[in-house]
Every structure is written in C-alpha cells, then in structure tokens.
Motif scaffolding. Structure first.
Motif, PDB file in Angstrom:
ATOM      1  N   LEU B  75      64.715  16.545  -9.436  1.00 46.36           N
ATOM      2  CA  LEU B  75      65.015  15.201  -8.910  1.00 46.36           C
ATOM      3  C   LEU B  75      64.330  14.982  -7.570  1.00 46.36           C
ATOM      4  O   LEU B  75      63.726  13.936  -7.326  1.00 46.36           O
ATOM      5  CB  LEU B  75      66.527  15.063  -8.726  1.00 46.36           C
ATOM      6  CG  LEU B  75      67.291  14.289  -9.797  1.00 46.36           C
ATOM      7  CD1 LEU B  75      68.772  14.312  -9.475  1.00 46.36           C
ATOM      8  CD2 LEU B  75      66.775  12.855  -9.862  1.00 46.36           C
ATOM      9  N   MET B  76      64.440  16.025  -6.710  1.00 47.23           N
ATOM     10  CA  MET B  76      63.858  15.936  -5.370  1.00 47.23           C
ATOM     11  C   MET B  76      62.349  15.742  -5.458  1.00 47.23           C
ATOM     12  O   MET B  76      61.756  14.951  -4.729  1.00 47.23           O
ATOM     13  CB  MET B  76      64.186  17.215  -4.615  1.00 47.23           C
ATOM     14  CG  MET B  76      63.718  17.283  -3.198  1.00 47.23           C
ATOM     15  SD  MET B  76      64.149  18.877  -2.500  1.00 47.23           S
ATOM     16  CE  MET B  76      63.022  19.948  -3.365  1.00 47.23           C
ATOM     17  N   ASN B  77      61.739  16.464  -6.398  1.00 45.12           N
ATOM     18  CA  ASN B  77      60.291  16.360  -6.588  1.00 45.12           C
ATOM     19  C   ASN B  77      59.897  14.962  -7.053  1.00 45.12           C
ATOM     20  O   ASN B  77      58.872  14.425  -6.649  1.00 45.12           O
ATOM     21  CB  ASN B  77      59.855  17.406  -7.617  1.00 45.12           C
ATOM     22  CG  ASN B  77      58.355  17.510  -7.722  1.00 45.12           C
ATOM     23  OD1 ASN B  77      57.673  17.519  -6.698  1.00 45.12           O
ATOM     24  ND2 ASN B  77      57.847  17.561  -8.916  1.00 45.12           N
ATOM     25  N   ALA B  78      60.752  14.363  -7.899  1.00 45.04           N
ATOM     26  CA  ALA B  78      60.432  13.035  -8.421  1.00 45.04           C
ATOM     27  C   ALA B  78      60.561  11.973  -7.334  1.00 45.04           C
ATOM     28  O   ALA B  78      59.805  11.004  -7.301  1.00 45.04           O
ATOM     29  CB  ALA B  78      61.344  12.710  -9.601  1.00 45.04           C
ATOM     30  N   ASN B  79      61.528  12.149  -6.418  1.00 41.86           N
ATOM     31  CA  ASN B  79      61.817  11.097  -5.452  1.00 41.86           C
ATOM     32  C   ASN B  79      61.161  11.273  -4.087  1.00 41.86           C
ATOM     33  O   ASN B  79      61.041  10.325  -3.336  1.00 41.86           O
ATOM     34  CB  ASN B  79      63.330  10.975  -5.258  1.00 41.86           C
ATOM     35  CG  ASN B  79      64.003  10.492  -6.523  1.00 41.86           C
ATOM     36  OD1 ASN B  79      63.468   9.658  -7.244  1.00 41.86           O
ATOM     37  ND2 ASN B  79      65.165  11.044  -6.817  1.00 41.86           N
ATOM     38  N   THR B  80      60.751  12.526  -3.765  1.00 40.84           N
ATOM     39  CA  THR B  80      60.146  12.745  -2.454  1.00 40.84           C
ATOM     40  C   THR B  80      58.828  13.499  -2.609  1.00 40.84           C
ATOM     41  O   THR B  80      58.407  13.792  -3.714  1.00 40.84           O
ATOM     42  CB  THR B  80      61.067  13.568  -1.539  1.00 40.84           C
ATOM     43  OG1 THR B  80      61.242  14.850  -2.143  1.00 40.84           O
ATOM     44  CG2 THR B  80      62.403  12.911  -1.332  1.00 40.84           C
ATOM     45  N   ASP B  81      58.200  13.831  -1.493  1.00 37.62           N
ATOM     46  CA  ASP B  81      56.940  14.565  -1.529  1.00 37.62           C
ATOM     47  C   ASP B  81      57.147  16.072  -1.568  1.00 37.62           C
ATOM     48  O   ASP B  81      56.188  16.833  -1.629  1.00 37.62           O
ATOM     49  CB  ASP B  81      56.108  14.237  -0.270  1.00 37.62           C
ATOM     50  CG  ASP B  81      55.613  12.815  -0.308  1.00 37.62           C
ATOM     51  OD1 ASP B  81      55.534  12.277  -1.425  1.00 37.62           O
ATOM     52  OD2 ASP B  81      55.309  12.254   0.760  1.00 37.62           O
ATOM     53  N   ILE B  82      58.394  16.515  -1.482  1.00 37.34           N
ATOM     54  CA  ILE B  82      58.656  17.952  -1.413  1.00 37.34           C
ATOM     55  C   ILE B  82      58.351  18.587  -2.768  1.00 37.34           C
ATOM     56  O   ILE B  82      58.838  18.123  -3.793  1.00 37.34           O
ATOM     57  CB  ILE B  82      60.128  18.216  -1.034  1.00 37.34           C
ATOM     58  CG1 ILE B  82      60.447  17.518   0.287  1.00 37.34           C
ATOM     59  CG2 ILE B  82      60.396  19.697  -0.920  1.00 37.34           C
ATOM     60  CD1 ILE B  82      61.908  17.426   0.582  1.00 37.34           C
ATOM     61  N   PRO B  83      57.509  19.631  -2.802  1.00 33.94           N
ATOM     62  CA  PRO B  83      57.135  20.202  -4.102  1.00 33.94           C
ATOM     63  C   PRO B  83      58.284  20.948  -4.774  1.00 33.94           C
ATOM     64  O   PRO B  83      59.195  21.459  -4.102  1.00 33.94           O
ATOM     65  CB  PRO B  83      55.983  21.146  -3.756  1.00 33.94           C
ATOM     66  CG  PRO B  83      56.143  21.451  -2.325  1.00 33.94           C
ATOM     67  CD  PRO B  83      56.790  20.263  -1.693  1.00 33.94           C
ATOM     68  N   LEU B  84      58.182  21.030  -6.092  1.00 36.34           N
ATOM     69  CA  LEU B  84      59.170  21.687  -6.945  1.00 36.34           C
ATOM     70  C   LEU B  84      59.411  23.137  -6.550  1.00 36.34           C
ATOM     71  O   LEU B  84      60.506  23.663  -6.709  1.00 36.34           O
ATOM     72  CB  LEU B  84      58.618  21.637  -8.377  1.00 36.34           C
ATOM     73  CG  LEU B  84      59.532  21.781  -9.566  1.00 36.34           C
ATOM     74  CD1 LEU B  84      60.531  20.655  -9.580  1.00 36.34           C
ATOM     75  CD2 LEU B  84      58.714  21.772 -10.848  1.00 36.34           C
ATOM     76  N   GLU B  85      58.359  23.768  -5.995  1.00 35.27           N
ATOM     77  CA  GLU B  85      58.416  25.216  -5.798  1.00 35.27           C
ATOM     78  C   GLU B  85      59.329  25.615  -4.647  1.00 35.27           C
ATOM     79  O   GLU B  85      59.632  26.792  -4.493  1.00 35.27           O
ATOM     80  CB  GLU B  85      57.018  25.779  -5.565  1.00 35.27           C
ATOM     81  CG  GLU B  85      56.190  25.852  -6.819  1.00 35.27           C
ATOM     82  CD  GLU B  85      55.840  24.494  -7.385  1.00 35.27           C
ATOM     83  OE1 GLU B  85      55.741  23.535  -6.588  1.00 35.27           O
ATOM     84  OE2 GLU B  85      55.681  24.374  -8.599  1.00 35.27           O
ATOM     85  N   VAL B  86      59.783  24.646  -3.851  1.00 35.44           N
ATOM     86  CA  VAL B  86      60.766  24.956  -2.814  1.00 35.44           C
ATOM     87  C   VAL B  86      61.979  25.617  -3.453  1.00 35.44           C
ATOM     88  O   VAL B  86      62.559  26.555  -2.908  1.00 35.44           O
ATOM     89  CB  VAL B  86      61.176  23.674  -2.061  1.00 35.44           C
ATOM     90  CG1 VAL B  86      62.239  23.986  -1.041  1.00 35.44           C
ATOM     91  CG2 VAL B  86      59.973  23.073  -1.373  1.00 35.44           C
ATOM     92  N   ALA B  87      62.319  25.144  -4.664  1.00 34.11           N
ATOM     93  CA  ALA B  87      63.459  25.719  -5.370  1.00 34.11           C
ATOM     94  C   ALA B  87      63.223  27.188  -5.694  1.00 34.11           C
ATOM     95  O   ALA B  87      64.139  28.002  -5.576  1.00 34.11           O
ATOM     96  CB  ALA B  87      63.731  24.945  -6.648  1.00 34.11           C
ATOM     97  N   ASP B  88      61.973  27.531  -6.083  1.00 36.01           N
ATOM     98  CA  ASP B  88      61.643  28.929  -6.362  1.00 36.01           C
ATOM     99  C   ASP B  88      61.895  29.792  -5.141  1.00 36.01           C
ATOM    100  O   ASP B  88      62.513  30.853  -5.224  1.00 36.01           O
ATOM    101  CB  ASP B  88      60.159  29.058  -6.739  1.00 36.01           C
ATOM    102  CG  ASP B  88      59.913  28.676  -8.189  1.00 36.01           C
ATOM    103  OD1 ASP B  88      60.893  28.674  -8.941  1.00 36.01           O
ATOM    104  OD2 ASP B  88      58.764  28.382  -8.527  1.00 36.01           O
ATOM    105  N   VAL B  89      61.384  29.317  -4.001  1.00 33.52           N
ATOM    106  CA  VAL B  89      61.514  30.072  -2.755  1.00 33.52           C
ATOM    107  C   VAL B  89      62.987  30.247  -2.401  1.00 33.52           C
ATOM    108  O   VAL B  89      63.457  31.342  -2.097  1.00 33.52           O
ATOM    109  CB  VAL B  89      60.760  29.368  -1.617  1.00 33.52           C
ATOM    110  CG1 VAL B  89      60.940  30.102  -0.318  1.00 33.52           C
ATOM    111  CG2 VAL B  89      59.293  29.253  -1.955  1.00 33.52           C
TER     112      VAL B  89
END
Lengths: 304, 124
Positions: B75-89
């Motif tokens: 959701l965050m990736n769809a709505n903001t510029d923050i990449p999906l991989e933050v979740a991985d980290v």
C-alpha cells in the motif's frame, strides 16, 4: 560444431566466472574452519559490490574503491560477529534475515544515493585493468585462455595460498581451527575463542569484499540488485563440499565456474535452458554432502 | 523411541504443510502457476517460525504480523515514493534482533535486580 574459437571462448569465460567463486569460497572456508556457520556470504558480497562501485564514481583509483568494498564486507561481517558471539543469536536465522536485509538495501541505497532504484548504471565507474602476461600471451591457444584476465583473477592463486598458509601454517590458523573444532577444548588451553572468531569474521569480510568488487568493477561495470545472483550460496556449497580445505575448494570453484560458463555459453549455441544447468551446483552439493556423510558413517562403523 | 523414524515422519508432515501452503496460494489466489509468484514465501515461513519461537499459536500471530508488514508495504509503495523493499529491510532487522536472544538479557537482568532491591527496601 565445436570450433577452437568456441572452446577458447568457453575456457576464457570459465576462468572469468571462477574468480568471484574463488574469493567467496575462501571466505566461506575460513568461516567453516572457525565453526561460525556464516551463511551470509551472499549478503556480504552484495553489499561490498554495491558500495565499491558506488565509491568508484568519486575516487580515482579502483584499488581505493576495492579497499572501501573490503571495509564494507568487514562491517557486515562484524555486525554478524557481534550478533553471533556477543548476543548468542541463532546463526542460521540471523544469516537468512541478513540476506533479506541486504537484498532490500541493494534496492534502496542506490535510490537514495544515485536516484535509480536497485541499480547504479550510466555512471563514470572505474574498472580493474586487464593484464596481458608477457610470454604466455604469444602461445597460440594457451595465451588466449590464460592471458588478458583481471588482476584480481591472477591474485586468486596468491590468496588461496595465503588462506592455506594462514589456516595450516600459522599459530593464528591453529587457534581458528581449534576454536571451530571444539570451543571448550580451545578455551581450556588458553585460546580466546571470542577474539579468534572475531578475527575469522574479519578475514571472511575482506575476502567477500574482493569477490563483490570483482563482480561490480570488472565482471560488469555497473551494479544491479541481482548482480551476485546466488554466487554466495554456491561459495558456501563449495566450502561444505570440501570440508573447508582451501586448495580443494579452489578446484571445486573451477568446476562450478565451468558449470556457470556452460550455462552462459550454451544459450547461444543450443536450446538447453540455462536454469537447468544453474541448478547443478546446488544438486551437486546435496549429493556430495550426503555421500560425505554416508562414507563418514561407514568409516565410523568400521572403526568400532 | 525410534528417533530417525520420528524425524522422517515430522519431515513428511512439514513437507505436507508446505505443499498445502503452496497449493492454497496458487489454486486459491492466482489460479495459475508462475515460477516467481511464490518467491521468498518459504524464507518468510522460516523467519515467522523464529519470531513465533516455534509455538503454533505465537507462530500464527507472527504470521499475521509479517503479513501486515508486507500488505502495508504494498500500500505504502502504491501511495508514496517509498520503495517496497523497505519492508524487506524492516522485516530482516526485526528477525535479526529477535533471534539475538542475549541482546537485552543484561538490561533485563539489571532491571530485575533493581526491581527486587526496591522491593526489599519496601519490606524492611
């Protein structure tokens, strides 16, 4: 069908593909001998390759970038070391998580640093020089295969020798192996297991740094998040298959490099899917480790 | 007790549950097989079992936590510029620090000593 040109090309790319495996497997050999179960070779190589190629945009010498890459490897390794040795974390879990963290960081550090997600491309990055060996380069077939590789490729022979020398001919190597074999016994004769293992982590980090920097600064001259592509795990397989013996690991690295090169070259001449061949190192490891375990068991039975 | 028999049986049960997980995802969610649709799910499974400390009930809660993190990151990736991989980290660091059993052990120890000495002071 198999002309000389294809064979020379193949052997040349074999040596090219073996180099990162040789460095990574030497790192894995040291951690295997120290009994630290370091499964994060992949993460260490990935971070080192990213940072070294990123730094090479700003500095003038590839060797300086290599040094920074090695430093990155050491930092990643020391993080692991502190987690393992000081905070007694579960080694397999920490390493798997660290690999996930590294994969995530490989996506977003380039985004913050250079503004492109998961890649450092189209930047004035540096490359290690290729070396032509004076006499050998003029011998027809041999020269085309052995000459014209990266400096780091020729350095592998020295590094394997140094790792062998360190592990089997120096007091520090003896301490590392003792700490890996039996911690209590090592402690009882006055070896500081904590420091010894910490040092082994530093060596692993440096060697992974070499492997990572080779990948992003010679093998290709850019970085992408999939650059290492499981090579760290192949390195672990190598050290497990040989039981942590440096020279044997070097030979097995060549065998796995041969499979890698075959997977790459076969795509152009035959319609064999590359994935089928890339599976082979892992398959060989499962079979090899099972066989080693089986023969050990038979041997123990015979001794009883 | 036959140890190797039990080990093999538990491996078989584990394999069957993994098969169930894969089948549910492919047949229920996608309805088709793609080689990359289940990428990393096995790894998440391993991590979840550590977060849940191998207790079935806690593992279920841990699975909810990780699923929340993944769904939230999409959701965050769809709505903001923050990449999906933050979740991985984030997920990786979470597990690393949870797996480090001794990380706060000293702090906890000190806290316990402090708490007990306060109690003793009250008693006296």
């Amino acid at each position: 069908m198999l002309s000389t040109a294809i064979i020379t090309n193949y052997l040349f790319s074999l040596i090219r593909m073996t180099t990162p495996l040789a460095y990574g497997s030497m790192g894995a050999v040291i951690s295997k001998q120290a009994g630290t179960n370091n499964l994060a070779i992949e993460a260490t190589m990935l971070m080192a390759s990213m940072i070294s190629v990123g730094v090479s945009v700003y500095v003038s010498s590839p060797w300086l970038a290599l040094a920074v890459g090695c430093l990155t490897g050491v930092v990643v390794s020391l993080f692991l070391a502190v987690m393992f040795l000081k905070y007694k974390s579960d080694s397999a879990m920490t390493c798997i998580s660290l690999n996930t963290v590294a994969a995530g960081l490989a996506m977003f550090i380039p985004l913050i640093w250079f503004g492109s997600k998961g890649a450092i491309q189209n930047k004035p990055t540096l490359k290690f020089p290729s070396v032509e060996i004076p006499v050998i380069k003029d011998i027809p077939f041999v020269g085309q295969v052995l000459s014209g590789h990266c400096v780091l490729t020729y350095l592998t022979v020295v590094v394997v020798f140094l790792v062998w020398f360190l592990l089997f001919k120096t007091p520090l190597g003896l301490r590392i192996r003792a700490a890996g074999e039996n911690e209590e016994a090592a402690t009882s004769v006055g070896v500081n297991v904590y420091h010894t293992k910490l040092i082994s982590f530093v060596f692993t980090g440096i060697l992974c740094g070499f492997g990572g920097a080779y990948m992003s600064m010679y093998y290709v001259s850019w970085f992408s998040y999939g650059l290492i592509a499981g090579r760290g795990f192949v390195c672990l397989s190598i050290s497990n298959l040989t039981g942590g013996r440096p020279w044997a690991s070097y030979l097995v690295a060549f065998a796995f490099g041969a499979i890698d090169a075959l997977a790459m070259n076969l795509q152009s001449i035959a319609s064999v899917p590359a994935e089928l061949l890339q599976m082979l190192p892992y398959l060989a490891t499962i079979i090899g480790v099972t066989l080693v375990g089986y023969f050990e068991k038979q041997r123990l039975k015979l001794e009883q | 007790m036959n140890v190797s028999k039990i080990a093999i049986i538990s491996q078989l049960i584990g394999g069957a549950l993994c098969g169930l997980g894969g089948a549910v995802e492919v047949l229920g969610t996608y309805g088709q097989f793609k080689s990359d649709s289940l990428l990393d799910y096995g790894g998440y499974g391993l991590l979840i079992s550590v977060v849940g400390k191998n207790d079935p009930v806690k593992v279920f809660l841990a699975a909810l936590l990780i699923a929340y993190l993944r769904a939230g990151s999409a959701l965050m990736n769809a709505n903001t510029d923050i990449p999906l991989e933050v979740a991985d980290v984030l997920q990786g660091l979470l597990v690393i620090f949870l797996a480090a059993s001794m990380l706060l052990a000293n702090t906890k120890h000190r806290w316990l000593i402090k708490a007990s000495s306060v109690k003793e002071g009250e008693g006296a």
